[in-house]
Design an enzyme around this catalytic site. Structure first.
Site, mmCIF file in Angstrom:
data_model
loop_
_atom_site.group_PDB
_atom_site.id
_atom_site.type_symbol
_atom_site.label_atom_id
_atom_site.label_comp_id
_atom_site.label_asym_id
_atom_site.label_seq_id
_atom_site.Cartn_x
_atom_site.Cartn_y
_atom_site.Cartn_z
ATOM 1 C CE LYS A 159 27.524 57.086 -17.767
ATOM 2 N NZ LYS A 159 26.984 56.018 -17.200
ATOM 3 C CE LYS A 199 19.931 55.557 -12.699
ATOM 4 N NZ LYS A 199 20.874 55.421 -13.642
ATOM 5 C CE LYS A 251 24.273 60.457 -10.245
ATOM 6 N NZ LYS A 251 25.021 60.406 -11.602
HETATM 7 P P1 ATP Z 1 23.349 56.857 -14.967
HETATM 8 O O1 ATP Z 1 22.401 57.949 -15.181
HETATM 9 O O2 ATP Z 1 23.120 56.090 -16.368
HETATM 10 O O3 ATP Z 1 23.410 56.128 -13.816
HETATM 11 P P2 ATP Z 1 25.737 58.173 -14.307
HETATM 12 O O4 ATP Z 1 25.931 59.461 -14.951
HETATM 13 O O5 ATP Z 1 25.153 58.235 -12.879
HETATM 14 O O6 ATP Z 1 24.954 57.442 -15.298
HETATM 15 P P3 ATP Z 1 27.393 55.775 -13.494
HETATM 16 O O7 ATP Z 1 27.833 54.953 -14.866
HETATM 17 O O8 ATP Z 1 26.398 55.498 -12.890
HETATM 18 O O9 ATP Z 1 26.917 57.344 -14.246
HETATM 19 O O10 ATP Z 1 28.669 56.136 -12.817
HETATM 20 C C1 ATP Z 1 29.941 56.035 -13.282
HETATM 21 C C2 ATP Z 1 30.650 56.699 -12.283
HETATM 22 O O11 ATP Z 1 30.750 58.077 -12.142
HETATM 23 C C3 ATP Z 1 30.381 56.409 -10.801
HETATM 24 O O12 ATP Z 1 31.796 56.030 -10.087
HETATM 25 C C4 ATP Z 1 29.633 57.508 -10.108
HETATM 26 O O13 ATP Z 1 29.987 57.629 -8.719
HETATM 27 C C5 ATP Z 1 30.398 58.703 -10.906
HETATM 28 N N1 ATP Z 1 29.433 59.592 -11.286
HETATM 29 C C6 ATP Z 1 28.319 59.581 -11.578
HETATM 30 N N2 ATP Z 1 27.920 61.063 -11.649
HETATM 31 C C7 ATP Z 1 28.731 61.759 -10.893
HETATM 32 C C8 ATP Z 1 28.517 63.080 -10.715
HETATM 33 N N3 ATP Z 1 27.354 63.927 -11.106
HETATM 34 N N4 ATP Z 1 29.680 63.589 -9.877
HETATM 35 C C9 ATP Z 1 30.553 62.864 -9.548
HETATM 36 N N5 ATP Z 1 30.714 61.469 -10.064
HETATM 37 C C10 ATP Z 1 29.833 60.944 -10.725
HETATM 38 MG MG MG Z 2 24.607 56.222 -11.812
#
Ligand code: ATP
Ligand code: MG
Length: 436
Positions: free
Chosen positions: A301, A178, A298
């Protein structure tokens, strides 16, 4: 506001919302979500006979408790969907209510680890709720709620923080990614010292508290959360050692809740935490969907590049534009090679995860004639499949977003269920710790 005035307001709002938007799903107007007044305040802990029936039953039979959360840091993307949210829906649809409880939480306290204006967070909370409802999470079947509506999440975090190792937390990768630091960064790095906040550093402790608050036995999450689940299991070990293990009279210490010598006390036995199991996505190879602009990262968001992710709410033209612009390589016609061609493999993983026949990526490529095709044709194929899956979700999302007040009412009862579960489990933990 008294109940009848409130009911009148709700009825008026619903009426207005429907007349403005006839596409609003009927379920939102169902009796269960509108007609009954709020439940009375929970009874004192000494009066189990007046507990709600669902909770009383759970004490007799060990139940499967599934918990997962998502941050309202933006509209969910394809990675969230394929890695976690589609699994939530599957688990919900397959769960037997006689044996299984499901808790799905919009973890808005976690979203504070990257501060931004309150107005934005408020909008993101609405969007996340609308997105979850749109993809089929049903508050009549699953306990769907906002983390900040259940104060025990933060309370349990403090308790777990008191037995969490800073050394362990410093080796975890999320705070580094982050802050865009290398995975090898440590707390002694000047850059880390300058920018790292306690909230971001202790994020895994709050996540462990989320899971353990409802005594979850199973946690469906994407592959990126594996490390965090391991940490939650570590928290279980630490808590049980500190509070649910009888004191050793020879050493004159350890254990809480008045266990003394001999076996564990009733309070200790009831409070002892159980290590949660991780449920990984059951179908396809898409454990982790990667960014469209940087296939070594990965999809996320909070990635500053909007073109790096496909949102569940993107229309077909936007999906096509983003996939056409996805970073691949100049190595000629399409082939499946996750190590040598990660950008191409990422696109194939998307369609493999969406494949109704559950074929592995290599087989799917051969059988669909994608092996050896032009990358432009592969991208068209992927765009079509992704749009096909996401279009109905986007349409429902738009309907829900036209009535944000209504969808909050939809989860009022669900929130009460979460509050009661949290209060009951905190009572057990506090008894074992000697806090009550
Ligand atoms: P942020 O960037 O704010 O951390 P994020 O996209 O990582 O957002 P989270 O809210 O942290 O999303 O995660 C929500 C769920 O989505 C978790 O179970 C996480 O494992 C899954 N997840 C997040 N990104 C991925 C990805 N690229 N591929 C598969 N699963 C994902
Ligand atoms: Mg995340």
């Amino acid at each position: 506001m008294n109940w009848s005035a409130r009911a009148g307001r709700i009825a008026w709002q619903r009426c207005t919302a429907r007349s403005l938007n006839p596409a609003i799903p009927r379920r939102l107007y169902s009796k269960s979500s509108t007609s009954s007044p709020p439940s009375p305040a929970p009874p004192p802990s000494s009066a189990p006979s007046s507990q709600p029936p669902a909770l009383k039953k759970r004490e007799k039979t060990p139940r499967k408790v599934i918990f997962s959360g998502i941050q309202p840091t933006g509209v969910p993307h394809l990675g969230n969907y394929l890695g976690a949210l589609r699994e939530w829906k599957r688990l919900q649809d397959e769960a037997d209510p006689a044996t299984t409880d499901l808790f799905f939480c919009i973890v808005d306290l976690h979203a504070l680890t990257i501060p931004r204006p309150g107005k934005e967070l408020k909008a993101a909370r609405d969007e996340m709720l609308a997105a979850l409802l749109a993809l089929g999470i049903d508050p009549g079947k699953s306990t769907l709620y906002f983390q900040s509506d259940v104060k025990e999440h933060a309370e349990l975090m403090w308790i777990l923080a008191c037995t969490s190792s800073v050394g362990y937390l410093s080796r975890m990768t999320q705070w580094k990614s982050k802050l865009q630091l290398a995975d090898t960064a440590s707390l002694t790095d000047p850059e880390a010292r300058a920018s790292l906040k306690l909230g971001l550093f202790s994020y895994p402790v709050l996540q462990a508290a989320d899971i353990l608050l409802h005594r979850a036995t199973h946690v469906p999450v994407g592959d990126d959360q594996r490390q965090h689940l391991e940490f939650a299991r570590e928290c279980v070990t630490n808590f049980n050692h500190a509070y649910c293990t009888p004191a050793d009279p020879a050493k004159g210490g350890g254990g809480g809740g008045g266990g003394g010598g001999g076996g564990p006390s009733r309070a200790m036995r009831e409070a002892a935490m159980v290590p949660p199991e991780m449920i990984l996505p059951s179908r396809g190879a898409a454990k982790r969907i990667m960014s469209l602009t940087a296939p070594d990262k990965k999809m996320s968001k909070s990635d500053p590049a909007p073109r790096s992710r496909i949102l569940l709410t993107d229309d077909a033209a936007t999906i096509r534009r983003k996939i056409r612009g996805a970073v691949t390589d100049g190595l000629g016609p399409a082939s499946y090679d996750p190590v040598g061609r990660p950008g191409v493999a990422n696109l194939v993983h998307m369609v493999a995860a969406l494949d109704p026949r559950g074929r592995d990526p290599a087989t799917l490529m051969k059988e669909e004639g994608l092996e050896g095709c032009q990358l432009a044709d592969l991208k068209e194929f992927v765009s079509d499949k992704v749009s096909e899956e996401l279009t109905p979700i986007r349409e429902r999302f738009e309907s829900y977003m036209s009535m944000p007040w209504d969808i909050k009412i939809e989860i009022e009862k669900s929130t009460e269920v979460a509050q009661k579960s949290a209060a009951r489990n905190m009572r057990l933990y506090k008894e074992a710790m000697g806090l009550c």
